[in-house]
Design a protein around this motif. Sequence first.
Motif, PDB file in Angstrom:
ATOM      1  N   VAL A  44       0.832  -1.033   0.188  1.00  0.00           N
ATOM      2  CA  VAL A  44       0.176   0.122   0.124  1.00  0.00           C
ATOM      3  C   VAL A  44       0.875   1.191  -0.157  1.00  0.00           C
TER       4      VAL A  44
ATOM      5  N   MET B  67       0.427   6.781   0.889  1.00  0.00           N
ATOM      6  CA  MET B  67      -0.501   6.934   1.600  1.00  0.00           C
ATOM      7  C   MET B  67      -0.462   7.655   3.045  1.00  0.00           C
TER       8      MET B  67
ATOM      9  N   PHE C 138      -6.660   3.790  -5.223  1.00  0.00           N
ATOM     10  CA  PHE C 138      -6.456   2.451  -5.433  1.00  0.00           C
ATOM     11  C   PHE C 138      -6.791   2.456  -6.262  1.00  0.00           C
TER      12      PHE C 138
ATOM     13  N   GLN D  52      -4.006  -6.194  -0.531  1.00  0.00           N
ATOM     14  CA  GLN D  52      -3.711  -4.259  -0.439  1.00  0.00           C
ATOM     15  C   GLN D  52      -4.861  -3.386   0.469  1.00  0.00           C
TER      16      GLN D  52
ATOM     17  N   TYR E 243      -5.802  -1.052   3.251  1.00  0.00           N
ATOM     18  CA  TYR E 243      -5.399  -0.411   2.777  1.00  0.00           C
ATOM     19  C   TYR E 243      -7.359   0.455   3.876  1.00  0.00           C
TER      20      TYR E 243
END
Length: 296
Positions: A65, A71, A249, A262, A266
């Motif tokens: 991620v 992020m 994403f 992932q 997230y």
Amino acid sequence: MKTKLSVGLVLQYALAIFFMLLFCLPLLFMISSSLKDPQAIFADVKSWKAFFPVGDINFDQYVGVFERLPMAQFVFNSLFVSGVVVIAGLFVNSLAAFAIARLRFRGQNTLLVFLIATLVIPFETIAMPLLVLVNSLPRLSWEDGSVEITIGWLNTYLVQIMPFIAGGFSIFLFVQYFKTLPKELDEAAIIDGASYFSIYWRIIVPLAGPAFATSAILSFLAIWNAYLWPVMVVQTEALRPVQVGLDYFWASTSEEGTQWGQIMAYSTLITLPILIIFVVFQRAFVASVASSGVKG
């Protein structure tokens, strides 16, 4: 009589446990899936293993991620915007509620009714007029070492913060709680020469901890989960919050196939702050709902 009471108590606990599992199982699935490889997620989905971190557990999905998206920047943006809105909102909304609940002036009840009426208006109906308004407002900007006045709040933290500081529900919540506090406290303070702001700051605020905690939780939840407004007013990736980051994403994984591990990682990262805040303030939250009159 004792037998019936015991059976009823057992049924209450059974129902409580059932609903607890009903709400917790999706969270358990999300967290456990974030610690597994995609193949293990689909292999365990048909058994109880889907809800527990068993098998080959690792943090590769979380590493992925942070490698795929900025992020840390998304989290900082959401924490900054949510924190400023909560702190400023607590002061503004509680001060407005103090005036409505503790002072006497003409149109007091009408103002409260108007504030309550705003709660039934969906945000989607005012989003476009609000967008036009913030795009025409002046702001100070720093360019080439000098301060300039520019028009428009788009692509700034300001546009994500200012429209949401004052909230009708928070004011109503504070009003309901402040009304439960004895007005004799105000009268005694006035006799001692205290101003209205001193009464608010030194008497009302220390006694209204549960109301402040409840308002903080609900405000943080609303801003942290905001999606429509940031999409409309922020086009710069460096200023976008975590919910819009989730949209990024999905787009980034569409070419190589959906990366479910992932995505679960997230989702876990953006869910944990809400759970932490609720756990920290849950006692005050329950106390506020029990005493403010919001329950009916």
